[in-house]
Design a protein around this motif. Structure first.
Motif, PDB file in Angstrom:
ATOM      1  N   HIS A 191      21.330  47.179  47.800  1.00 50.08           N
ATOM      2  CA  HIS A 191      21.397  46.081  46.839  1.00 50.08           C
ATOM      3  C   HIS A 191      20.298  45.047  47.061  1.00 50.08           C
ATOM      4  O   HIS A 191      20.300  43.997  46.408  1.00 50.08           O
ATOM      5  CB  HIS A 191      22.771  45.409  46.922  1.00 50.08           C
ATOM      6  CG  HIS A 191      23.850  46.187  46.240  1.00 50.08           C
ATOM      7  ND1 HIS A 191      24.166  46.041  44.909  1.00 50.08           N
ATOM      8  CD2 HIS A 191      24.671  47.159  46.709  1.00 50.08           C
ATOM      9  CE1 HIS A 191      25.139  46.856  44.589  1.00 50.08           C
ATOM     10  NE2 HIS A 191      25.471  47.556  45.667  1.00 50.08           N
ATOM     11  N   GLN A 214      29.447  46.279  32.345  1.00 52.88           N
ATOM     12  CA  GLN A 214      29.910  45.883  33.672  1.00 52.88           C
ATOM     13  C   GLN A 214      31.400  46.152  33.794  1.00 52.88           C
ATOM     14  O   GLN A 214      32.134  46.106  32.805  1.00 52.88           O
ATOM     15  CB  GLN A 214      29.689  44.388  33.908  1.00 52.88           C
ATOM     16  CG  GLN A 214      28.254  43.952  34.016  1.00 52.88           C
ATOM     17  CD  GLN A 214      28.172  42.446  34.220  1.00 52.88           C
ATOM     18  OE1 GLN A 214      28.882  41.689  33.575  1.00 52.88           O
ATOM     19  NE2 GLN A 214      27.310  42.009  35.102  1.00 52.88           N
ATOM     20  N   TYR A 254      32.632  47.330  42.168  1.00 51.76           N
ATOM     21  CA  TYR A 254      32.054  46.764  40.946  1.00 51.76           C
ATOM     22  C   TYR A 254      30.914  47.690  40.528  1.00 51.76           C
ATOM     23  O   TYR A 254      30.096  48.105  41.352  1.00 51.76           O
ATOM     24  CB  TYR A 254      31.571  45.338  41.196  1.00 51.76           C
ATOM     25  CG  TYR A 254      32.729  44.389  41.416  1.00 51.76           C
ATOM     26  CD1 TYR A 254      33.486  43.951  40.334  1.00 51.76           C
ATOM     27  CD2 TYR A 254      33.075  43.964  42.697  1.00 51.76           C
ATOM     28  CE1 TYR A 254      34.568  43.092  40.525  1.00 51.76           C
ATOM     29  CE2 TYR A 254      34.159  43.112  42.893  1.00 51.76           C
ATOM     30  CZ  TYR A 254      34.900  42.688  41.801  1.00 51.76           C
ATOM     31  OH  TYR A 254      35.979  41.863  41.985  1.00 51.76           O
ATOM     32  N   ARG A 257      28.237  49.453  37.243  1.00 52.13           N
ATOM     33  CA  ARG A 257      27.471  49.299  35.995  1.00 52.13           C
ATOM     34  C   ARG A 257      27.280  50.679  35.373  1.00 52.13           C
ATOM     35  O   ARG A 257      26.909  51.631  36.065  1.00 52.13           O
ATOM     36  CB  ARG A 257      26.113  48.650  36.301  1.00 52.13           C
ATOM     37  CG  ARG A 257      25.327  48.202  35.061  1.00 52.13           C
ATOM     38  CD  ARG A 257      25.784  46.861  34.552  1.00 52.13           C
ATOM     39  NE  ARG A 257      25.722  45.804  35.556  1.00 52.13           N
ATOM     40  CZ  ARG A 257      24.699  44.976  35.707  1.00 52.13           C
ATOM     41  NH1 ARG A 257      23.625  45.086  34.939  1.00 52.13           N
ATOM     42  NH2 ARG A 257      24.732  44.030  36.637  1.00 52.13           N
ATOM     43  N   ARG A 308      30.441  39.423  29.856  1.00 51.43           N
ATOM     44  CA  ARG A 308      29.482  39.502  30.953  1.00 51.43           C
ATOM     45  C   ARG A 308      29.900  38.625  32.124  1.00 51.43           C
ATOM     46  O   ARG A 308      30.281  37.471  31.951  1.00 51.43           O
ATOM     47  CB  ARG A 308      28.103  39.078  30.452  1.00 51.43           C
ATOM     48  CG  ARG A 308      26.966  39.217  31.442  1.00 51.43           C
ATOM     49  CD  ARG A 308      26.649  40.662  31.767  1.00 51.43           C
ATOM     50  NE  ARG A 308      26.197  41.414  30.624  1.00 51.43           N
ATOM     51  CZ  ARG A 308      25.854  42.702  30.673  1.00 51.43           C
ATOM     52  NH1 ARG A 308      25.926  43.363  31.815  1.00 51.43           N
ATOM     53  NH2 ARG A 308      25.461  43.335  29.600  1.00 51.43           N
ATOM     54  N   ALA A 309      29.847  39.192  33.319  1.00 48.64           N
ATOM     55  CA  ALA A 309      30.092  38.422  34.545  1.00 48.64           C
ATOM     56  C   ALA A 309      28.746  38.163  35.200  1.00 48.64           C
ATOM     57  O   ALA A 309      28.035  39.106  35.563  1.00 48.64           O
ATOM     58  CB  ALA A 309      30.994  39.203  35.491  1.00 48.64           C
ATOM     59  N   TYR A 310      28.373  36.911  35.339  1.00 48.69           N
ATOM     60  CA  TYR A 310      27.058  36.568  35.868  1.00 48.69           C
ATOM     61  C   TYR A 310      27.045  36.461  37.393  1.00 48.69           C
ATOM     62  O   TYR A 310      26.002  36.243  37.995  1.00 48.69           O
ATOM     63  CB  TYR A 310      26.554  35.284  35.222  1.00 48.69           C
ATOM     64  CG  TYR A 310      26.282  35.464  33.751  1.00 48.69           C
ATOM     65  CD1 TYR A 310      25.126  36.102  33.316  1.00 48.69           C
ATOM     66  CD2 TYR A 310      27.218  35.057  32.796  1.00 48.69           C
ATOM     67  CE1 TYR A 310      24.889  36.300  31.961  1.00 48.69           C
ATOM     68  CE2 TYR A 310      26.983  35.251  31.436  1.00 48.69           C
ATOM     69  CZ  TYR A 310      25.817  35.878  31.029  1.00 48.69           C
ATOM     70  OH  TYR A 310      25.595  36.088  29.692  1.00 48.69           O
ATOM     71  N   ALA A 311      28.206  36.622  37.998  1.00 50.20           N
ATOM     72  CA  ALA A 311      28.327  36.666  39.456  1.00 50.20           C
ATOM     73  C   ALA A 311      29.517  37.554  39.786  1.00 50.20           C
ATOM     74  O   ALA A 311      30.393  37.780  38.944  1.00 50.20           O
ATOM     75  CB  ALA A 311      28.520  35.265  40.030  1.00 50.20           C
ATOM     76  N   LYS A 312      29.548  38.059  41.002  1.00 54.61           N
ATOM     77  CA  LYS A 312      30.662  38.901  41.423  1.00 54.61           C
ATOM     78  C   LYS A 312      31.962  38.106  41.339  1.00 54.61           C
ATOM     79  O   LYS A 312      32.062  37.011  41.881  1.00 54.61           O
ATOM     80  CB  LYS A 312      30.436  39.371  42.858  1.00 54.61           C
ATOM     81  CG  LYS A 312      31.529  40.264  43.397  1.00 54.61           C
ATOM     82  CD  LYS A 312      31.211  40.697  44.819  1.00 54.61           C
ATOM     83  CE  LYS A 312      32.328  41.536  45.409  1.00 54.61           C
ATOM     84  NZ  LYS A 312      32.031  41.960  46.803  1.00 54.61           N
ATOM     85  N   PRO A 313      32.979  38.626  40.627  1.00 56.05           N
ATOM     86  CA  PRO A 313      34.249  37.899  40.531  1.00 56.05           C
ATOM     87  C   PRO A 313      34.836  37.587  41.912  1.00 56.05           C
ATOM     88  O   PRO A 313      34.831  38.436  42.810  1.00 56.05           O
ATOM     89  CB  PRO A 313      35.150  38.879  39.761  1.00 56.05           C
ATOM     90  CG  PRO A 313      34.190  39.714  38.963  1.00 56.05           C
ATOM     91  CD  PRO A 313      32.996  39.875  39.847  1.00 56.05           C
ATOM     92  N   LYS A 314      35.329  36.372  42.076  1.00 56.09           N
ATOM     93  CA  LYS A 314      35.833  35.946  43.376  1.00 56.09           C
ATOM     94  C   LYS A 314      37.346  36.074  43.516  1.00 56.09           C
ATOM     95  O   LYS A 314      37.875  36.024  44.620  1.00 56.09           O
ATOM     96  CB  LYS A 314      35.416  34.494  43.637  1.00 56.09           C
ATOM     97  CG  LYS A 314      33.918  34.300  43.769  1.00 56.09           C
ATOM     98  CD  LYS A 314      33.574  32.847  44.063  1.00 56.09           C
ATOM     99  CE  LYS A 314      32.073  32.651  44.228  1.00 56.09           C
ATOM    100  NZ  LYS A 314      31.727  31.234  44.511  1.00 56.09           N
TER     101      LYS A 314
END
Length: 251
Positions: A119, A158, A178, A180, A213-219
């Protein structure tokens, strides 16, 4: 959780896979009703504030006879990249339907680019095409780039791929990774999923797409598998040293 490979007769008859998952946490809002050709995700309220995710996947052939070339004008948003233009053109050469062109382009991509879970490496189409290595993000971004260069509408998706412990990117909170993948548009059928790292024109019931769209990894997301049943009669598409699962198409 491997997909079963069935006989041609089983493919013709059509198989189905159904799964149910329970989601908790603030990030469950990323899921909503999601339908395309061969795939459906239904979302409903579950016990104690949870969300129930019900997936149904059919392996019935993609009934598209959309012609190729598609006749769409050149996408002006595509950056200048004659080497990728040439790759897309040569990969799809001779195809008379869009479905066959998609198979050929994604097969050629799988043969040319090696999956690498790193990554840190850049995952944009230029870097992936040059280095011939990518994770699911890079493979999907390059797949969409190549398909659009061939006049085929496509977009990235995503979501979550339910996998087993020890697999690349596994997160125990979601029981998977996660991920794509992509959607390809067929004028006579609408959108259909493909996963450039695994399959063409269909996925299985382990795939859970986000509706936004998720612009960051879900927390704050926790997913638990409740039930999983059925098999899909996908065939195989040999692609160099790897093979992709292939949903049949109407010829």
């Amino acid at each position: 959780m491997a997909l079963a490979i069935a006989s041609a007769a089983a493919v013709a008859a059509g198989g189905e896979q159904v799964a149910r998952y329970r989601g908790n946490g603030d990030a469950v809002r990323l899921f909503d009703q999601f339908d395309n050709d061969g795939y459906s995700l239904a979302v409903s309220a579950g016990p104690a504030g949870s969300v129930e995710l019900s997936v149904r996947v059919s392996d019935s052939p993609l009934a598209s006879r959309a012609p190729f070339p598609t006749g769409l004008p050149r996408d002006r948003a595509l950056p200048h990249a004659p080497e990728r233009d040439a790759f897309a053109e040569s990969s799809a050469r001779g195809a008379t339907t869009e479905a066959v062109a998609v198979e050929r382009i994604l097969g050629a991509l799988a043969a040319a680019v090696r999956y690498d879970p790193d990554h840190v490496r850049r995952q944009d189409p230029t870097a992936v095409f040059a280095e011939k290595r990518a994770n699911c993000v890079g493979l999907s971004e390059l797949a969409v780039d190549l398909l659009r260069r061939a006049g085929i509408r496509a977009r990235t998706v995503q979501g979550v791929l339910k996998t087993e412990p020890g697999t690349a990117g596994y997160d125990r909170e979601i029981g998977g990774a996660y991920h794509r993948w992509i959607e390809v548009h067929y004028p006579d059928r609408g959108f259909a999923f493909s996963d450039p790292s695994a399959s063409v024109n269909g996925v299985d019931a382990r795939y859970l797409p986000f509706s936004r769209r998720a612009y960051a990894k879900p927390k704050d997301l926790r997913l638990t598998a409740v039930s999983f049943a059925g098999t899909l009669g996908y065939g195989t598409l040999p692609s160099g040293q790897v093979s992709l699962r292939r949903r049949a198409t109407t010829r």
